[in-house]
Every structure is written in structure tokens, then in C-alpha cells.
Design a protein around this motif. Structure first.
Motif, PDB file in Angstrom:
ATOM      1  N   VAL A 156       0.722  -1.032   0.175  1.00 38.74           N
ATOM      2  CA  VAL A 156      -0.094   0.164   0.003  1.00 38.74           C
ATOM      3  C   VAL A 156       0.953   1.234  -0.182  1.00 38.74           C
ATOM      4  CG1 VAL A 156      -1.698   1.332   1.381  1.00 38.74           C
ATOM      5  CG2 VAL A 156      -1.792  -1.157   1.393  1.00 38.74           C
ATOM      6  N   VAL A 157       0.855   2.055  -1.099  1.00 39.14           N
ATOM      7  CA  VAL A 157       1.653   3.215  -1.251  1.00 39.14           C
ATOM      8  C   VAL A 157       0.942   4.457  -1.060  1.00 39.14           C
ATOM      9  CG1 VAL A 157       3.204   4.395  -2.789  1.00 39.14           C
ATOM     10  CG2 VAL A 157       3.439   1.857  -2.634  1.00 39.14           C
ATOM     11  N   GLU A 158       1.472   5.337  -0.254  1.00 38.87           N
ATOM     12  CA  GLU A 158       0.956   6.653  -0.037  1.00 38.87           C
ATOM     13  C   GLU A 158       1.602   7.780  -0.841  1.00 38.87           C
ATOM     14  OE1 GLU A 158       0.250   7.664   4.070  1.00 38.87           O
ATOM     15  OE2 GLU A 158      -0.961   5.759   4.318  1.00 38.87           O
ATOM     16  N   ARG A 159       0.828   8.406  -1.807  1.00 38.18           N
ATOM     17  CA  ARG A 159       1.642   9.197  -2.745  1.00 38.18           C
ATOM     18  C   ARG A 159       0.692  10.356  -3.043  1.00 38.18           C
ATOM     19  NH1 ARG A 159       0.907   8.427  -8.331  1.00 38.18           N
ATOM     20  NH2 ARG A 159      -0.723   6.795  -8.523  1.00 38.18           N
ATOM     21  N   ASP A 160       1.373  11.567  -4.023  1.00 38.35           N
ATOM     22  CA  ASP A 160       0.695  12.626  -3.931  1.00 38.35           C
ATOM     23  C   ASP A 160       0.578  12.858  -5.384  1.00 38.35           C
ATOM     24  OD1 ASP A 160       0.004  15.402  -4.413  1.00 38.35           O
ATOM     25  OD2 ASP A 160      -0.148  15.647  -2.227  1.00 38.35           O
ATOM     26  N   THR A 161      -0.748  12.848  -5.999  1.00 36.54           N
ATOM     27  CA  THR A 161      -0.652  12.915  -7.676  1.00 36.54           C
ATOM     28  C   THR A 161      -0.042  14.227  -7.983  1.00 36.54           C
ATOM     29  OG1 THR A 161      -2.952  13.278  -7.457  1.00 36.54           O
ATOM     30  CG2 THR A 161      -2.401  10.967  -7.747  1.00 36.54           C
ATOM     31  N   VAL A 162      -0.319  15.317  -7.150  1.00 35.03           N
ATOM     32  CA  VAL A 162       0.002  16.651  -7.553  1.00 35.03           C
ATOM     33  C   VAL A 162       1.577  17.055  -7.455  1.00 35.03           C
ATOM     34  CG1 VAL A 162      -0.132  19.259  -7.112  1.00 35.03           C
ATOM     35  CG2 VAL A 162      -2.149  17.709  -6.914  1.00 35.03           C
ATOM     36  N   THR A 163       2.242  16.553  -6.438  1.00 34.55           N
ATOM     37  CA  THR A 163       3.752  16.845  -6.052  1.00 34.55           C
ATOM     38  C   THR A 163       4.429  15.677  -6.638  1.00 34.55           C
ATOM     39  OG1 THR A 163       3.608  15.892  -3.899  1.00 34.55           O
ATOM     40  CG2 THR A 163       3.012  18.509  -4.253  1.00 34.55           C
ATOM     41  N   HIS A 164       3.723  14.495  -6.822  1.00 35.31           N
ATOM     42  CA  HIS A 164       4.581  13.157  -7.029  1.00 35.31           C
ATOM     43  C   HIS A 164       5.386  12.911  -6.062  1.00 35.31           C
ATOM     44  CE1 HIS A 164       3.100  13.662 -11.214  1.00 35.31           C
ATOM     45  NE2 HIS A 164       3.712  14.592 -11.369  1.00 35.31           N
ATOM     46  N   ALA A 165       5.224  13.257  -4.923  1.00 38.95           N
ATOM     47  CA  ALA A 165       5.918  12.860  -3.586  1.00 38.95           C
ATOM     48  C   ALA A 165       5.299  11.462  -3.319  1.00 38.95           C
ATOM     49  CB  ALA A 165       5.758  13.805  -2.302  1.00 38.95           C
ATOM     50  N   VAL A 166       6.308  10.710  -2.688  1.00 39.46           N
ATOM     51  CA  VAL A 166       5.908   9.366  -2.355  1.00 39.46           C
ATOM     52  C   VAL A 166       6.203   9.405  -0.816  1.00 39.46           C
ATOM     53  CG1 VAL A 166       6.315   6.836  -2.346  1.00 39.46           C
ATOM     54  CG2 VAL A 166       6.450   8.239  -4.383  1.00 39.46           C
ATOM     55  N   ASP A 167       5.223   9.099   0.127  1.00 38.22           N
ATOM     56  CA  ASP A 167       5.155   9.460   1.370  1.00 38.22           C
ATOM     57  C   ASP A 167       5.587   8.127   2.351  1.00 38.22           C
ATOM     58  OD1 ASP A 167       4.474  12.241   1.094  1.00 38.22           O
ATOM     59  OD2 ASP A 167       2.397  11.527   1.142  1.00 38.22           O
ATOM     60  N   GLY A 168       5.235   6.971   1.723  1.00 37.10           N
ATOM     61  CA  GLY A 168       5.645   5.760   2.423  1.00 37.10           C
ATOM     62  C   GLY A 168       5.065   4.694   1.746  1.00 37.10           C
ATOM     63  N   ALA A 169       5.377   3.499   2.108  1.00 39.92           N
ATOM     64  CA  ALA A 169       4.864   2.299   1.648  1.00 39.92           C
ATOM     65  C   ALA A 169       4.868   1.064   2.719  1.00 39.92           C
ATOM     66  CB  ALA A 169       5.219   1.748   0.435  1.00 39.92           C
ATOM     67  N   ARG A 170       3.980   0.312   2.793  1.00 37.92           N
ATOM     68  CA  ARG A 170       4.023  -0.763   3.704  1.00 37.92           C
ATOM     69  C   ARG A 170       3.234  -1.918   3.288  1.00 37.92           C
ATOM     70  NH1 ARG A 170      -0.889  -0.876   6.099  1.00 37.92           N
ATOM     71  NH2 ARG A 170      -2.160   1.293   5.479  1.00 37.92           N
ATOM     72  N   LEU A 171       3.550  -3.167   3.728  1.00 32.80           N
ATOM     73  CA  LEU A 171       2.887  -4.453   3.091  1.00 32.80           C
ATOM     74  C   LEU A 171       1.547  -4.559   3.264  1.00 32.80           C
ATOM     75  CD1 LEU A 171       5.474  -7.119   4.798  1.00 32.80           C
ATOM     76  CD2 LEU A 171       5.525  -6.163   2.496  1.00 32.80           C
ATOM     77  N   ALA A 172       0.858  -4.753   2.255  1.00 39.41           N
ATOM     78  CA  ALA A 172      -0.578  -5.000   2.369  1.00 39.41           C
ATOM     79  C   ALA A 172      -1.174  -6.182   3.023  1.00 39.41           C
ATOM     80  CB  ALA A 172      -1.344  -5.116   0.804  1.00 39.41           C
ATOM     81  N   ALA A 173      -0.214  -6.990   3.327  1.00 39.31           N
ATOM     82  CA  ALA A 173      -0.746  -8.056   4.427  1.00 39.31           C
ATOM     83  C   ALA A 173      -0.945  -7.622   5.683  1.00 39.31           C
ATOM     84  CB  ALA A 173       0.429  -9.046   4.091  1.00 39.31           C
ATOM     85  N   GLU A 174      -0.393  -6.422   5.976  1.00 42.63           N
ATOM     86  CA  GLU A 174      -0.692  -5.920   7.433  1.00 42.63           C
ATOM     87  C   GLU A 174      -1.828  -5.341   7.558  1.00 42.63           C
ATOM     88  OE1 GLU A 174       2.915  -3.508   7.721  1.00 42.63           O
ATOM     89  OE2 GLU A 174       4.284  -5.188   8.106  1.00 42.63           O
ATOM     90  N   GLY A 175      -2.641  -5.155   6.145  1.00 50.83           N
ATOM     91  CA  GLY A 175      -4.072  -4.526   6.354  1.00 50.83           C
ATOM     92  C   GLY A 175      -4.113  -3.269   5.513  1.00 50.83           C
ATOM     93  N   LEU A 176      -5.117  -2.907   5.069  1.00 52.15           N
ATOM     94  CA  LEU A 176      -5.248  -1.921   4.189  1.00 52.15           C
ATOM     95  C   LEU A 176      -5.362  -0.487   4.891  1.00 52.15           C
ATOM     96  CD1 LEU A 176      -7.753  -2.940   1.187  1.00 52.15           C
ATOM     97  CD2 LEU A 176      -4.922  -2.883   1.354  1.00 52.15           C
TER      98      LEU A 176
END
Lengths: 181, 84
Positions: free
Chosen positions: B64-84
Motif C-alpha cells: 500500500v503506497v501513499e503518494r501525492d498525484t500533484v507533487t509526485h511525492a511518495v510518502d511511504g509504503a507498507r505491506l498490504a498483508a498488514e491490512g489496508l
């Protein structure tokens, strides 16, 4: 009964040497996939079976009889060397015939590999003993740095010829670049 | 663009496949409107999004990746297995 003749994945294609970099096929002895089932902790069982501790992400460990345990994915390792019998809490499968094991070595091996993989191969982030699942061209691969200038590359057996072709081409491209300077 | 895989570290985008918005699956017995929403209706925001990426060219994990479609910044990622 038919007598079957075993062929290695890259039979007849290797070794190749270009400008001091060698690509050869190695026999890992055996390849056993060990995947932890559910949240099972298989560290102790793996240690008992191979003498090697369970490697964390991006790491390798060594055990008895030349066994090398390579991190292979989430809760998943590959044991190169002596076969592994069933382990409690793990799915253990023999994959010896499923992978083509190549060794790329010599000064400049890193420059050759850098042409094919998006991995950061600089020694500061990919030290000796480090391993990674990554891409080699368009192929899924496992790359392990076994010595300062030597890498073990695993690709699916069906990709052996493509892998040899792509790596050889990268070796020749590097050699051509060296001739210009 | 690089994504910070929790297993592998920062990796090139070519190792990943985009697998859509990270949404919680409707529970058992959910109504047809809830399923319609889950399957078809998307917000397409300009700004922060959470989506699923498959690290098929690497460790094989779903992230699960958290990112911003305006700035293209990627704020973090974690395993989807740990829950959405």
C-alpha cells in the motif's frame, strides 16, 4: 526404458569472457525453496537442518556443507547446496531444475550488471553477501554479490538463453565503451 | 520514480505494477450499491492517494503506497498483508 540425459540450463552456451569479465554457469548443488507458512517462525528449524541462520531481507547466510541461504522474498528463502528435508511450519520444495545459476566475475562485472538491472550496485548499498530480487532486463532474477567482483545470478531456467544473450551483449557493450576511452 | 519497498528499500518503478486504489473489500452480505461503489466508483483526487502496487520484479510483496498525484511525492509504503 528411455535413458534421459541431464542437461544444465545453459549447456553449450558458456563460459564467455569479454574484456576481463567472465560469465559462467555454476552447479549450486541443489536449490531448495523454503517458505514460512502463515506467521510460522522457521529460524530454529532452518538452523537445525542447514546450520545456517535465517537471513533477513537482502541478506545471505552460510551453513554446513557449503550451504548458502539466500533471502528470496517475503518470508521466503532459497537454500543453495545440500537438499533440505521437510521443515516444520514451512513449505519446502526442490527447485534445482527450475533455475539457471550464473556467475559473473572479474573487474568490471559491476559495470556489466549495471547495464541490465535497476538495482543500486554500489558497494555502499550492495555489499559482499548482499542479495536482491530484482529485474535483469525484463527477467525476474535473484542477484547475490558473493565476492568483491563476483555475482551469482539466478533466472528461471526457461530464460537461460535470453539471460546469457543479454549479459553477453552488456559485456560487449562495456568492452566497446572501454575501447573509446 | 522510486517506491520504498519495506523489504527491499528504494526500488525503481519498473519493478512494480500498479494494481489500483487500496480499498477495503465490502463485508459479507454487503448490498449491491456497496459492491458497485467498490468495483466502479473512484474519486480520482488531485492530491493524496493510497494505492496498491505489486512488487513482481522484486520480492513479490503487495504494497500500500501513499503518494501525492500533484507533487509526485511518495510518502511511504507498507505491506498490504498488514491490512489496508
Amino acid at each position: 526404458m528411455a535413458r534421459l540425459i541431464a542437461k544444465t540450463p545453459a549447456e553449450g552456451l558458456l563460459p564467455v569472457e569479454v574484456a576481463g569479465v567472465r560469465l559462467s554457469e555454476v552447479d549450486p548443488g541443489g536449490l531448495t525453496s523454503v517458505a514460512a507458512l502463515g506467521g510460522a517462525d522457521i529460524g530454529a528449524a532452518l538452523k537445525a537442518a542447514t546450520g545456517a541462520s535465517l537471513p533477513g531481507p537482502g541478506a545471505t547466510t552460510t551453513g554446513r556443507g557449503g550451504a548458502r541461504v539466500v533471502w528470496f522474498g517475503v518470508r521466503h528463502v532459497l537454500v543453495m547446496g545440500p537438499p533440505v528435508a521437510a521443515l516444520d511450519g514451512a513449505a519446502v520444495t526442490d527447485q534445482s531444475d527450475a533455475w539457471c545459476t550464473l556467475r559473473l566475475d572479474g573487474a568490471g562485472a559491476r559495470d556489466v550488471l549495471a547495464r541490465l538491472t535497476p538495482l543500486d550496485l554500489r558497494p555502499s548499498s550492495f555489499a559482499e553477501g548482499a542479495t536482491a530480487r530484482t529485474l535483469l532486463g525484463h527477467m525476474q532474477a535473484s542477484i547475490t554479490r558473493v565476492e568483491d567482483d563476483a555475482y551469482l545470478i539466478l533466472v528461471f531456467r526457461s530464460m537461460a538463453k535470453t539471460a546469457v544473450h543479454e549479459i553477453t551483449e552488456a559485456m560487449e557493450s562495456r568492452a566497446a565503451r572501454l575501447r573509446l576511452t | 520514480m522510486r517506491l520504498p519497498c519495506p523489504c527491499c528499500g528504494d526500488r525503481d518503478i519498473r519493478e512494480f505494477t500498479y494494481r489500483g486504489a487500496a480499498l477495503a473489500r465490502p463485508g459479507e452480505g454487503a448490498g449491491i450499491d456497496r459492491w458497485d461503489d467498490y468495483l466502479h466508483l473512484r474519486d480520482n483526487p488531485a492530491g493524496a492517494v493510497r494505492d496498491l502496487w505489486y512488487h513482481g520484479g522484486g520480492c513479490g510483496a503487495w504494497l500500500v503506497v501513499e503518494r501525492d498525484t500533484v507533487t509526485h511525492a511518495v510518502d511511504g509504503a507498507r505491506l498490504a498483508a498488514e491490512g489496508l
